[in-house]
Design an enzyme around this catalytic site. Structure first.
Site, mmCIF file in Angstrom:
data_model
loop_
_atom_site.group_PDB
_atom_site.id
_atom_site.type_symbol
_atom_site.label_atom_id
_atom_site.label_comp_id
_atom_site.label_asym_id
_atom_site.label_seq_id
_atom_site.Cartn_x
_atom_site.Cartn_y
_atom_site.Cartn_z
ATOM 1 N N ASP A 11 0.877 -1.179 0.000
ATOM 2 C CA ASP A 11 0.000 0.000 0.000
ATOM 3 C C ASP A 11 0.908 1.220 0.000
ATOM 4 O O ASP A 11 1.649 1.443 0.966
ATOM 5 C CB ASP A 11 -0.885 0.016 1.246
ATOM 6 C CG ASP A 11 -1.917 -1.108 1.238
ATOM 7 O OD1 ASP A 11 -2.343 -1.493 0.141
ATOM 8 O OD2 ASP A 11 -2.278 -1.596 2.318
ATOM 9 N N ASP A 130 -13.554 -4.376 -2.185
ATOM 10 C CA ASP A 130 -13.467 -4.271 -0.724
ATOM 11 C C ASP A 130 -14.864 -4.557 -0.181
ATOM 12 O O ASP A 130 -15.801 -3.797 -0.445
ATOM 13 C CB ASP A 130 -13.016 -2.868 -0.297
ATOM 14 C CG ASP A 130 -11.623 -2.532 -0.811
ATOM 15 O OD1 ASP A 130 -10.831 -3.460 -1.031
ATOM 16 O OD2 ASP A 130 -11.329 -1.330 -0.994
#
Length: 252
Positions: A11, A130
């Protein structure tokens, strides 16, 4: 049967790798290019880069990070975050990415999935989803913008739709499990894996070596993705693969 893949996730925010719990409380985990090169040497099958800030400056940073990384590694890598147009995909692929991950943009403009697949091939298009369990529905809801916005979309309906639009792969993150290290969300992963014929990468919750075995055997995932445990050297990719081989799981 295809060999199962182990994929570290980076990330990236403002050019640095960060990691949090349930998408918040981020802390620095290092330089993305250095980490990518290390994971390549350690036997990772692929890498995923997610630009979680996805601001205009973040995307500019990401193109340079991708370019530098491509010169350091030999394994495929997927780049996602802040991609809203086919031109964004082209820019990152030219910089050296092998696949493009799209999430928020795919929900806003589903035709982007089919456009990308038509222009670059389905194998290039990874739809990131997600998902969080919605107790009122008794099933999972899709979220966007780094897990901040509920969409009202049912995850199982959405995965079928993106498959039909031409996505080549699903990157499935359980928001309930993310960063907890309590194990992958096996129920969610299995529900999605059994519903689609394209590969599913399971993400969120890896904390022990046996969690990878569980997500392949019980979750029916094609790949297991993790961040925290690899970034902070709690276990190595080699150790995970050795454990899986010992349990009869085919890995590369």
């Amino acid at each position: 049967m295809l060999a199962k893949r182990i994929i570290p996730c980076l990330d990236v925010k403002d050019g640095r790798v960060v990691k949090g719990v349930n998408f918040v409380n981020l802390r620095d985990a290092g330089d993305p290019v250095e980490l990518a090169a290390t994971y390549d040497r350690e036997g990772a099958d692929e890498l995923v880069f997610l630009d979680i800030s996805a601001s205009h400056e973040g995307r500019a940073t990401m193109v340079e990070v991708v370019r530098q990384t491509a010169g350091e590694i030999t394994i495929p890598f997927t780049v996602g975050g802040g991609i809203g147009h086919v031109d964004d995909m082209k820019r990152l692929l030219r910089a050296g990415a092998d696949k493009i991950g799209i999430n928020t943009a795919a929900i806003r403009s589903p035709e982007l999935v089919s456009e990308g697949a038509r222009k670059f091939g389905s194998q290039c298009i990874v739809v990131a989803i997600d998902a969080k369990f919605n107790p009122e529905w008794g099933e999972w809801e899709v979220y966007t913008h780094g897990g901040r916005n509920a969409t009202g979309l049912k995850a199982l309906e959405w995965v079928k739709r993106v498959e039909s639009l031409g996505a080549g792969e699903i990157l499935l993150t359980s928001m309930d499990a993310d960063g907890t290290k309590d194990g992958f969300d096996l129920k969610l992963t299995r529900a999605v894996s059994d519903l689609v014929s394209i590969p599913v990468i399971a993400s969120g919750g890896a904390g022990r070596i046996d969690h990878f075995y569980d997500v392949f055997e019980e979750g029916h995932a094609d790949a297991g993705l993790a961040a925290t445990i690899f970034h902070y050297k709690e276990m190595t990719i080699g150790e995970v693969k050795e454990d899986l081989r010992g349990k009869g799981v085919e890995v590369r």
